[in-house]
Design a protein around this motif. Sequence first.
Motif, short mmCIF file in Angstrom:
data_model
loop_
_atom_site.label_atom_id
_atom_site.label_comp_id
_atom_site.label_asym_id
_atom_site.label_seq_id
_atom_site.Cartn_x
_atom_site.Cartn_y
_atom_site.Cartn_z
N LEU A 29 0.82 -1.21 -0.07
CA LEU A 29 0.04 -0.02 0.07
C LEU A 29 0.79 1.24 -0.09
O LEU A 29 0.50 2.48 -0.64
CB LEU A 29 -1.00 -0.09 1.25
CG LEU A 29 -1.92 -0.98 0.99
CD1 LEU A 29 -2.85 -0.90 2.54
CD2 LEU A 29 -3.11 -0.88 0.13
N LEU A 40 -2.53 4.61 6.96
CA LEU A 40 -2.72 3.18 7.29
C LEU A 40 -3.17 3.29 8.73
O LEU A 40 -4.28 2.43 9.33
CB LEU A 40 -1.29 2.38 7.32
CG LEU A 40 -0.80 2.32 5.87
CD1 LEU A 40 0.50 1.48 5.78
CD2 LEU A 40 -1.84 1.20 5.29
N ARG A 44 -6.94 2.04 9.19
CA ARG A 44 -6.94 0.81 9.49
C ARG A 44 -7.78 0.56 10.86
O ARG A 44 -8.72 -0.15 11.09
CB ARG A 44 -5.58 0.50 9.81
CG ARG A 44 -5.54 -0.86 10.66
CD ARG A 44 -4.13 -0.87 11.44
NE ARG A 44 -3.84 -2.25 12.04
CZ ARG A 44 -2.91 -2.42 12.99
NH1 ARG A 44 -1.79 -1.33 13.25
NH2 ARG A 44 -2.82 -3.49 13.86
N TRP A 214 -6.83 3.57 -4.66
CA TRP A 214 -7.72 2.63 -4.47
C TRP A 214 -7.99 1.66 -5.66
O TRP A 214 -8.88 1.72 -6.29
CB TRP A 214 -9.03 2.86 -4.02
CG TRP A 214 -8.97 3.42 -2.53
CD1 TRP A 214 -9.21 4.84 -2.33
CD2 TRP A 214 -8.81 2.90 -1.39
NE1 TRP A 214 -9.05 5.12 -0.74
CE2 TRP A 214 -8.92 3.88 -0.16
CE3 TRP A 214 -8.72 1.59 -1.09
CZ2 TRP A 214 -8.59 3.36 0.96
CZ3 TRP A 214 -8.51 1.29 0.38
CH2 TRP A 214 -8.54 2.18 1.34
N TYR A 222 -5.79 -3.49 1.80
CA TYR A 222 -6.49 -2.85 2.84
C TYR A 222 -7.46 -3.88 3.82
O TYR A 222 -7.38 -3.88 5.00
CB TYR A 222 -7.15 -1.73 2.32
CG TYR A 222 -8.18 -1.14 3.65
CD1 TYR A 222 -7.54 -0.28 4.71
CD2 TYR A 222 -9.58 -1.30 3.54
CE1 TYR A 222 -8.42 0.07 5.42
CE2 TYR A 222 -10.30 -0.69 4.66
CZ TYR A 222 -9.79 0.02 5.42
OH TYR A 222 -10.52 0.66 6.63
#
Length: 296
Positions: A29, A40, A44, A214, A222
């Motif tokens: 990523l 992240l 996350r 994305w 992800y």
Amino acid sequence: MEIKTLKGITLASTAGICWGSMGVAAQYLMAECHFTVLDLTSIRLLGAGILLVLLDIFWNRTKHIKAVFEKENLKDIVIYGFALLCSQSTFFLSIFSSNAATATIMVLTSPLFIIAYLAIVHHRRIKVLEMVSLLLALIGVLLIITKGNWDTMDFSIAGVGWGLASAMLGAVGTIQPGRVVRKLTVFPVIGWAMTFSGAAACLYNNPLETNVLWNTMGIICYLHIVLCGTIVSFCCFLKSMEFIAPPIASMLTCFEPLSAVILSVLLLGATFGPIEAIGAGCILMTVFLLARSKSN
């Protein structure tokens, strides 16, 4: 080995393996989808927290919601969420001030803080086998992440300080939620703690204003980070402490760098030499000694 001990060791080791696999996904990523460390961390925690809360509501309806917002429970959950957020932030600050190798070694001192706390507060006897196991785990991880090249270590004052702060906060996150987990179970505690801490992180780092890409693989990575690297790992780790002592559970997270290296070899074409093999042997020996320590 007792079945109870085997369950605890398996759960804690699984948590470490999941955290290691998350590192490989995070590497993709950041390299290919332009994620930053803050992206992240915030996305996350918030994503995993919301999903856990929704799953808990699906399975238990509103059974836990009222209990979560009781004053004493809410205080414990917020403190746990704050410890999660700060332990990750200080870990990244340690990397920024030194490097990843130094930060990882410093964080692996977390069991020492747990052992000291339990010895002072709960008068728990310090076991020689546990200290030997911790030393083996540190040596194993050191060999794996440095590949025998000690020049990769950078023991700057700031790097060591932030790393030790992360280790202490990790110890808090291991011990502190014990009472509320026993009362509410793992899912609602982790879910609400991550939701609160993820929301706080998003206030600082708005996910809607990031420039991440994305693509299909990015979404898969992800989802892996949220499902496996966060939900499964944290649930397994906290659940393991129903069967083994917190210091043992904390030491078994040394499987994180081992699994990350193995997956990097399999998926990213990294090399695995004799030095890393010796490190892996040290980590596997840690499991054997911890099982002996628990059964004695």
